[in-house]
Design a protein around this motif. Structure first.
Motif, PDB file in Angstrom:
ATOM      1  N   GLY A 175     -16.996  61.986  51.315  1.00  0.00           N
ATOM      2  CA  GLY A 175     -18.104  61.457  50.537  1.00  0.00           C
ATOM      3  C   GLY A 175     -18.483  60.055  50.986  1.00  0.00           C
ATOM      4  N   TRP A 176     -18.296  59.786  52.278  1.00  0.00           N
ATOM      5  CA  TRP A 176     -18.520  58.449  52.847  1.00  0.00           C
ATOM      6  C   TRP A 176     -19.723  58.461  53.770  1.00  0.00           C
ATOM      7  N   SER A 177     -20.453  57.355  53.790  1.00  0.00           N
ATOM      8  CA  SER A 177     -21.534  57.158  54.756  1.00  0.00           C
ATOM      9  C   SER A 177     -21.627  55.679  55.092  1.00  0.00           C
ATOM     10  N   PRO A 178     -21.984  55.330  56.333  1.00  0.00           N
ATOM     11  CA  PRO A 178     -22.163  53.921  56.694  1.00  0.00           C
ATOM     12  C   PRO A 178     -23.397  53.343  56.007  1.00  0.00           C
ATOM     13  N   LYS A 179     -23.364  52.041  55.774  1.00  0.00           N
ATOM     14  CA  LYS A 179     -24.457  51.376  55.061  1.00  0.00           C
ATOM     15  C   LYS A 179     -25.197  50.348  55.912  1.00  0.00           C
ATOM     16  N   PHE A 180     -24.639  49.973  57.063  1.00  0.00           N
ATOM     17  CA  PHE A 180     -25.204  48.859  57.814  1.00  0.00           C
ATOM     18  C   PHE A 180     -25.656  49.303  59.204  1.00  0.00           C
ATOM     19  N   ASN A 181     -26.831  48.814  59.619  1.00  0.00           N
ATOM     20  CA  ASN A 181     -27.292  49.080  60.971  1.00  0.00           C
ATOM     21  C   ASN A 181     -26.843  47.960  61.904  1.00  0.00           C
ATOM     22  N   LEU A 182     -27.166  48.084  63.186  1.00  0.00           N
ATOM     23  CA  LEU A 182     -26.679  47.132  64.178  1.00  0.00           C
ATOM     24  C   LEU A 182     -27.216  45.726  63.942  1.00  0.00           C
ATOM     25  N   ALA A 183     -28.487  45.602  63.649  1.00  0.00           N
ATOM     26  CA  ALA A 183     -29.076  44.273  63.435  1.00  0.00           C
ATOM     27  C   ALA A 183     -28.415  43.564  62.258  1.00  0.00           C
ATOM     28  N   GLN A 184     -28.173  44.278  61.178  1.00  0.00           N
ATOM     29  CA  GLN A 184     -27.499  43.688  60.017  1.00  0.00           C
ATOM     30  C   GLN A 184     -26.082  43.267  60.365  1.00  0.00           C
ATOM     31  N   GLY A 185     -25.397  44.117  61.122  1.00  0.00           N
ATOM     32  CA  GLY A 185     -24.016  43.820  61.491  1.00  0.00           C
ATOM     33  C   GLY A 185     -23.907  42.614  62.397  1.00  0.00           C
ATOM     34  N   ILE A 186     -24.798  42.523  63.383  1.00  0.00           N
ATOM     35  CA  ILE A 186     -24.772  41.385  64.293  1.00  0.00           C
ATOM     36  C   ILE A 186     -25.068  40.096  63.537  1.00  0.00           C
ATOM     37  N   ASP A 187     -25.978  40.150  62.595  1.00  0.00           N
ATOM     38  CA  ASP A 187     -26.286  38.968  61.796  1.00  0.00           C
ATOM     39  C   ASP A 187     -25.051  38.508  61.018  1.00  0.00           C
ATOM     40  N   GLN A 188     -24.334  39.462  60.441  1.00  0.00           N
ATOM     41  CA  GLN A 188     -23.104  39.116  59.709  1.00  0.00           C
ATOM     42  C   GLN A 188     -22.054  38.528  60.643  1.00  0.00           C
ATOM     43  N   LEU A 189     -21.852  39.163  61.802  1.00  0.00           N
ATOM     44  CA  LEU A 189     -20.843  38.681  62.745  1.00  0.00           C
ATOM     45  C   LEU A 189     -21.180  37.284  63.255  1.00  0.00           C
ATOM     46  N   ALA A 190     -22.418  37.093  63.706  1.00  0.00           N
ATOM     47  CA  ALA A 190     -22.816  35.805  64.279  1.00  0.00           C
ATOM     48  C   ALA A 190     -22.755  34.694  63.232  1.00  0.00           C
ATOM     49  N   THR A 191     -23.172  34.990  62.011  1.00  0.00           N
ATOM     50  CA  THR A 191     -23.112  33.988  60.941  1.00  0.00           C
ATOM     51  C   THR A 191     -21.676  33.576  60.669  1.00  0.00           C
ATOM     52  N   TRP A 192     -20.782  34.544  60.690  1.00  0.00           N
ATOM     53  CA  TRP A 192     -19.359  34.250  60.464  1.00  0.00           C
ATOM     54  C   TRP A 192     -18.782  33.421  61.610  1.00  0.00           C
ATOM     55  N   ILE A 193     -19.097  33.803  62.852  1.00  0.00           N
ATOM     56  CA  ILE A 193     -18.586  33.054  64.006  1.00  0.00           C
ATOM     57  C   ILE A 193     -19.101  31.623  63.981  1.00  0.00           C
ATOM     58  N   ASP A 194     -20.363  31.451  63.652  1.00  0.00           N
ATOM     59  CA  ASP A 194     -20.948  30.110  63.621  1.00  0.00           C
ATOM     60  C   ASP A 194     -20.253  29.216  62.598  1.00  0.00           C
ATOM     61  N   ALA A 195     -19.668  29.820  61.575  1.00  0.00           N
ATOM     62  CA  ALA A 195     -19.027  29.045  60.507  1.00  0.00           C
ATOM     63  C   ALA A 195     -17.571  28.713  60.811  1.00  0.00           C
ATOM     64  N   GLN A 196     -17.009  29.264  61.909  1.00  0.00           N
ATOM     65  CA  GLN A 196     -15.611  29.006  62.222  1.00  0.00           C
ATOM     66  C   GLN A 196     -15.455  27.617  62.821  1.00  0.00           C
ATOM     67  N   PRO A 197     -14.493  26.831  62.315  1.00  0.00           N
ATOM     68  CA  PRO A 197     -14.413  25.418  62.726  1.00  0.00           C
ATOM     69  C   PRO A 197     -13.975  25.200  64.184  1.00  0.00           C
ATOM     70  N   ASP A 198     -13.145  26.075  64.720  1.00  0.00           N
ATOM     71  CA  ASP A 198     -12.573  25.819  66.049  1.00  0.00           C
ATOM     72  C   ASP A 198     -13.050  26.781  67.123  1.00  0.00           C
ATOM     73  N   VAL A 199     -14.089  27.532  66.823  1.00  0.00           N
ATOM     74  CA  VAL A 199     -14.552  28.517  67.800  1.00  0.00           C
ATOM     75  C   VAL A 199     -15.168  27.802  68.996  1.00  0.00           C
ATOM     76  N   LYS A 200     -14.870  28.336  70.191  1.00  0.00           N
ATOM     77  CA  LYS A 200     -15.378  27.736  71.415  1.00  0.00           C
ATOM     78  C   LYS A 200     -16.265  28.739  72.155  1.00  0.00           C
ATOM     79  N   PRO A 201     -17.344  28.287  72.735  1.00  0.00           N
ATOM     80  CA  PRO A 201     -18.172  29.197  73.540  1.00  0.00           C
ATOM     81  C   PRO A 201     -17.359  29.788  74.682  1.00  0.00           C
ATOM     82  N   ALA A 202     -17.677  31.008  75.045  1.00  0.00           N
ATOM     83  CA  ALA A 202     -16.965  31.663  76.161  1.00  0.00           C
ATOM     84  C   ALA A 202     -17.605  31.293  77.493  1.00  0.00           C
TER      85      ALA A 202
END
Length: 364
Positions: free
Chosen positions: A337-364
């Motif tokens: 009874g499960w179905s996904p709720k998020f598309n790729l654009a929504q997911g990338i926005d969540q991931l990038a927003t989270w990464i941007d908020a990390q204090p010690d993250v360094k560009p690759a």
């Protein structure tokens, strides 16, 4: 396909192997709400847990045991005090490419870790009601394709001789979605082979002892909380860190590799559904976003988020990578009874927003 209508009731004890990792931390709040006791066994491997400390994302109500699932002593220690009603087995080495160079390590953790767990449960006479296994789409290898006449066939592993000539696809053929009830597994990496071995070991053991099993073959999981230091997993987080630094994201092969990127929120809800679903089955089910995207599309969305240069095709390739992979999720929708709720654009926005908020993250 056989199924049972026995449901796993809230309350009792859940034991989560590898539960301090990306997926384990994501499901920990839901488990803590539903179970009386949540016990996590994790070795806090430095490839994922650089500090060696308990991750902040792991729910505080979860009891953390720092130990190696592949050691018999771990299970003697844990099962003295813990009687699990449900086990969620996440512990695994996950690097597809890395597994070709470190096959002993991957086999030891993934295969021996599973058998040690089962032996420990027998030794202490503590059989759970249900085991949920986090498996992988890597068990399929290249999966099934369809020829020009519409007939399915299995092309097998792509070889260096053709890849060196930039022959990425199989001529005249079209790839098909991966579906556990139809697609024959044929892994092309040591990692994929160990995940398939996990499935077979668990199925044989569970059927012998009457333990319910839920086997979920996950596609490419990404999202907030993903390791930012592990070079062998997490292509989406790596792309974000490249774009953050103003780099053009390099695309392997021709940039048209298809993947099924599924957000961690959707994977977490699938695993929790597997723990509580009233209907269970011993056969694997596929978990994905319900659609495929190309690597190039994902990279372009990330580049746009960071105002980075357009991604560029390099023509490089990585041994053990399959050309196309995406899931037919109909079985999970029907059974869990499960179905996904998020598309790729929504997911990338969540991931990038989270990464941007990390204090010690360094560009690759």
């Amino acid at each position: 396909m056989t199924s049972a209508s026995t449901s796993v009731r809230p309350g009792g004890t859940v034991l989560v192997t590898g539960g301090a990792g990306f997926i384990g931390s994501a499901i920990s709040p839901s488990l803590a709400e539903a179970f009386d006791r949540v016990v996590v066994v994790d070795n806090l491997h430095p490839q994922i847990h650089e500090s060696g400390l308990r991750p902040e994302q792991l729910d505080l109500r979860a009891e953390l045991v720092v130990a190696d699932v592949a050691e018999a002593a771990t299970w003697d220690q844990v099962l003295q005090d813990v009687t699990p009603d449900v086990i969620i087995h996440l512990a695994a080495e996950t690097g597809t490419g890395q597994s070709l160079e470190e096959s002993t390590r991957h086999t030891h953790v993934n295969v021996v870790g599973t058998s040690q767990m089962l032996d420990g449960l027998n030794r202490h006479h503590k059989l759970p009601r249900r085991i949920v296994l986090s498996s992988s789409r890597a068990v399929y290898g290249e999966g099934a394709w369809q020829d020009a006449e519409g007939k399915p066939f299995y092309p097998g592993q792509r070889m260096s001789a053709t890849l060196d000539q930039s022959q990425w696809d199989f001529p005249g053929a079209t790839p098909l979605a991966m579906k556990a009830s139809e697609t024959f597994p044929a892994p092309v990496s040591v990692y994929g082979a160990t995940k398939l071995a996990q499935e077979h070991i668990l199925q044989a053991w569970s059927k012998s002892y009457g333990v319910e099993t839920v086997i979920l073959r996950l596609q490419n999981v990404y999202g907030p909380g993903q390791s930012l230091i592990n070079p062998y997993t997490g292509i989406m987080s790596l792309f974000c860190r490249m774009a953050m630094g103003g780099k053009s994201i390099p695309l392997y092969e021709d940039g048209e590799v298809r993947r099924d990127f599924v957000l961690i929120d959707d994977v977490a809800s699938a695993i929790v559904a597997g723990a509580f679903s009233a209907t269970v089955q011993g056969e694997p089910m596929d978990i994905g976003s319900g659609e495929f995207q190309t690597i190039g599309t994902a990279a372009k969305l990330i580049a746009e988020h960071y105002n980075a240069p357009e991604p560029h095709v390099t023509g490089q390739y990585r041994q053990g990578d399959v050309r196309h992979a995406w899931a037919d999720i109909s079985a999970a929708q029907e059974v869990l009874g499960w179905s996904p709720k998020f598309n790729l654009a929504q997911g990338i926005d969540q991931l990038a927003t989270w990464i941007d908020a990390q204090p010690d993250v360094k560009p690759a």
